[in-house]
Design an enzyme around this catalytic site. Structure first.
Site, PDB file in Angstrom:
ATOM      1  N   GLU A  50      59.111  37.492  59.702  1.00 22.03           N
ATOM      2  CA  GLU A  50      58.823  38.715  59.555  1.00 22.03           C
ATOM      3  C   GLU A  50      58.169  39.256  61.051  1.00 22.03           C
ATOM      4  O   GLU A  50      57.884  40.445  61.046  1.00 22.03           O
ATOM      5  CB  GLU A  50      57.658  38.918  58.575  1.00 22.03           C
TER       6      GLU A  50
ATOM      7  N   ARG B  18      53.647  38.053  61.288  1.00 26.18           N
ATOM      8  CA  ARG B  18      54.319  39.052  61.766  1.00 26.18           C
ATOM      9  C   ARG B  18      54.398  39.482  63.389  1.00 26.18           C
ATOM     10  O   ARG B  18      54.682  40.474  63.671  1.00 26.18           O
ATOM     11  CB  ARG B  18      53.908  40.585  61.108  1.00 26.18           C
TER      12      ARG B  18
ATOM     13  N   ASP C  70      48.414  48.347  43.006  1.00 23.56           N
ATOM     14  CA  ASP C  70      48.505  47.593  44.172  1.00 23.56           C
ATOM     15  C   ASP C  70      49.263  48.587  45.165  1.00 23.56           C
ATOM     16  O   ASP C  70      50.191  48.209  45.981  1.00 23.56           O
ATOM     17  CB  ASP C  70      49.493  46.587  44.052  1.00 23.56           C
TER      18      ASP C  70
ATOM     19  N   HIS D 166      57.759  30.538  42.586  1.00 24.51           N
ATOM     20  CA  HIS D 166      58.857  30.072  42.215  1.00 24.51           C
ATOM     21  C   HIS D 166      59.692  31.050  41.187  1.00 24.51           C
ATOM     22  O   HIS D 166      60.507  30.873  40.712  1.00 24.51           O
ATOM     23  CB  HIS D 166      58.828  28.687  41.308  1.00 24.51           C
TER      24      HIS D 166
END
Length: 716
Positions: free
Chosen positions: A103, A155, A338, A644
């Site tokens: 990223e 990042r 969120d 997962h």
């Protein structure tokens, strides 16, 4: 002194020569500080405060995360343009260690590229040839991965003087020598007894290295800190949410903020982590920080009785010298979904209603594009740039959203748009002052929010205060197909003055890379399907593309050395959506390839042929009862889904457990889940929170999901 000769031991001619030499030397020295002439190939020039402030004068370099402090991600280089972009080819590539998400935004200084990979490792590369100059490994403990919501990513770095700075996944800030990668200093920026992390890039402002942290899904309290770039000594810290009111507040402004909270939020952490975005205005001497979500998400648990919960989901302006609060604007009061405001902030000058305004622009997760006066924080405008269901509009007078009834899911579930992945996430957007457009990687994804009455019954792991089963993808194939059809990704060109889209380009996958815009009339973006694409900045038409062999989520940069312009992008699939919502990214190119790709006009290098191994699905017989499988599903969604994949569907980053050989044998499964046989790879033991029977229930659920997949394959 008029008419009298100057008494000196040197001749007038010699004196003039000395004076001229002194003036030229002084001027050249000042120019060298602002903009050193890059040496042939590679050099190691120091990056001063002056150079960072005047980064606009150095289009050949990419000196900070957004190229300049304004974070526009716009390059004035134009040798690569609409007329010749079709001639772009690969100049060089470099394979990074690991197979997880990439990223980072590369930093390029005078022919040297600094970039980060998995596990916070730093690489210095020759920006012309791709030769590795050095590598620094901070040796993050693999077991710390259990404290990460969103992959072992980083990042990028910051540079200042002769040092390179990186934040590590376990909360350290590290300074290394820019010439050889040797350690200069390191400091632990976060408490080690809490699940904090760092994935964002530091910023350097006036000699202070500014760094935030993550962990909002794990019950932490957010803050941003500044450290002396030379010594690592902490200079200041600004907490983004108040602590226990019975104790002295660390900052006077937190006393005001505490009045916007209810209950005992400090016992749950509160959230508000500054996990990514910052910007700096050197003329106003203001540092802008983007603040994250509440912890837990669900406000009725975090702050029963409501309140705005400052400074969650806010842009906060502080003095970079001291951390002193100046102003704030909250995008999502009483944050419950969120909807972070940690997304990129861009500084620009716009003409609004006939008046030139210094603005700060943001497209946060909540789906509205905001334009604010960056000097005062005054709200100027906001309009939805994706589909929005949680609010009807943002009031033009108060700057507050009109939240719809039921959106806070206090009594029943709420189908929210955007989802927690956001209308726009961390993926960088760019602003082109020539077109006046902002180029944004956008998403339309719904999410089913439902209150979790059993929050306190499972305080370990990711605990959001919402029902994990209600928010999961249904297992019914037809219902899943219908939901998948609703998941859309776009590249959106947004007009911040008219507050509407100029054009949109649809994407095969929802999760795509950041953007770069250039004076050559181009917008570059990598996507989840494995393409690196150049678009016409005016209309969105494709002008060039390249098969990167793997999904891309990072943002490109442009730089030049010895007059040759380059375009660089990290290609490596990963991040939160591929980890968590595998169903949404099944068309991604998830080939476990991690590379830096660099292009130039006439580039002729080729990537090696991929050797893709087809997975075999051969699950054991499913002999568990329905009750056992249902219990396993509940445990899986609590402890396993965030790595997962939701309902055991992987997005190609970590192993898809349905295909795992470990589910064939009970003992092998136990060795991994309970005894930690793969701890060295980041798969820690869950012995503290799961018993043997719990692990077996999860295995039964995974086996059931493998048989579901076999049935789907047979139906197709």
């Amino acid at each position: 002194m008029a008419g009298k000769p100057l008494k000196t031991n040197v001749s007038t001619a010699s004196y003039c020569t000395m004076l001229f030499t002194l003036l030229v030397t002084t001027a050249c020295k000042a120019y060298e500080e602002i903009k050193p002439v890059p040496a042939k190939g590679v050099s190691s020039s120091s990056v001063s405060d002056t150079r960072l402030v005047n980064a606009e004068l150095e289009p050949e370099n990419w000196l900070s995360h957004g190229r300049t402090y304004k974070e526009q991600r716009y390059s004035t280089l134009d040798k690569i343009n609409l007329g010749n972009a079709s001639k772009l080819g690969l100049s060089w590539s470099f394979d990074l260690e690991g197979t997880r998400g990439l990223e980072a935004t590369p930093i390029v200084v005078d022919g040297v590229m600094y970039v980060t990979g998995n596990w916070s490792k730093v690489y210095a590369l020759n920006a012309v040839t791709g030769e590795q100059l050095w590598k620094y490994d901070p040796k993050v403990p693999p077991e710390w991965a259990v404290h990460l919501c969103c992959d072992v990513v980083n990042r990028g770095v910051a540079v200042w003087e002769n040092k390179v700075y990186v934040g590590t996944l376990d909360g350290r800030l590290v300074a290394v020598n820019a010439k050889d990668g040797s350690l200069v200093w390191e400091v632990q920026t976060t408490p080690t007894d809490k699940p904090y992390s760092i994935t964002g890039a530091p910023r350097v402002v006036k000699g202070n290295v500014i760094i935030g942290n993550g962990g909002g899904e794990f019950g932490v309290r957010g803050f941003v800190s500044a450290y002396d770039g030379r010594t690592g000594q902490q200079k200041w810290r600004f907490y983004t949410v108040p602590g226990d009111p019975a104790k002295p507040f660390e900052n006077p402004i937190l006393e005001m903020a505490a009045k916007t909270w209810k209950g005992e939020w400090w016992t749950l952490g509160g959230g508000g982590t500054v996990w990514d975005s910052m910007a700096y205005d050197s003329e106003l001497n203001l540092l802008y920080v983007g603040v994250g979500n509440g912890s837990p998400w669900n406000q009725q648990i975090r702050s029963p009785g409501g309140g705005d919960n400052l400074f969650l989901s806010s842009i906060v302006a502080v003095r970079p010298d001291t951390g002193e609060y100046v102003w704030h604007y909250q995008t999502t009061p009483g944050e419950s979904w969120d909807y972070t405001a940690a997304q990129q902030m861009i500084l620009a000058e716009l003409e609004l209603e006939g008046q030139k305004r210094k603005v700060i622009m943001q497209a946060p997760k909540n789906g509205f594009f905001y334009v604010l006066d960056r000097e005062t924080g005054e709200f100027l405008s906001a309009e939805p740039f994706v589909k929005v269901s949680w609010a009807t509009h943002v009031d033009s007078k108060t700057g507050r959203p009109a939240v719809v009834e039921g959106a806070r899911y206090t009594n029943e579930n709420f189908l929210g748009l955007p989802s927690p992945f956001g209308g726009h996430n961390w993926h960088s957007m760019s602003y082109n002052p020539l077109t006046g457009l902002v180029y944004i990687p956008t998403m339309d994804l719904p999410f089913n929010y439902q209150h979790d009455p059993e929050y306190l019954a499972h305080p370990l792991g990711v605990n959001l205060g919402i029902d994990g089963i209600a928010g999961a993808m249904p297992e019914d194939l037809n219902v899943r197909k219908a939901i998948k059809a609703m998941l859309k990704g776009h590249l959106t060109a947004w007009d911040p003055v008219k507050q509407k889209a100029a054009w949109r380009v649809g994407q095969k996958v929802s999760w795509n890379g950041g953007t770069l815009s250039t004076a050559g009339g181009l917008v570059f973006q990598g996507n989840g399907a494995g393409e690196f694409v150049a678009y016409n900045a005016q209309d969105g038409n494709r002008v060039w593309s390249y098969n990167a062999q793997t999904g891309i989520v990072a943002a490109p940069v442009s730089y030049s050395v010895d007059g040759e312009q380059y375009i660089a992008i990290l290609a490596g699939w990963g991040g939160i959506m591929p980890l968590l919502l595998g169903e949404a990214v099944q068309e991604s190119a998830a080939n476990k390839v991690n590379r830096m790709l660099v292009f130039k006009l006439g580039g002729s290098k080729n990537l090696p042929t991929l050797n893709v191994v087809k997975r075999q699905l051969n699950p054991p017989a499913n002999i568990a009862s329905k009750d056992e499988i249902d219990r396993g599903r509940s445990l899986y969604q609590q402890f396993c889904f965030n790595c997962h994949g939701d309902t055991a569907v992987s997005g190609g980053v970590l192993p898809d457990l349905r295909y795992s050989p470990f589910n064939l044998q009970r003992d092998a499964w136990k060795q991994v889940v309970i005894n930690g046989a793969l701890s060295s790879k980041g798969m820690v033991s869950f012995k503290k929170v799961l018993e043997d029977k719990d692990a077996e229930a999860i295995r039964s659920y995974v086996i059931k999901r493998a048989h579901d997949k076999l049935s789907e394959m047979s139906a197709d």
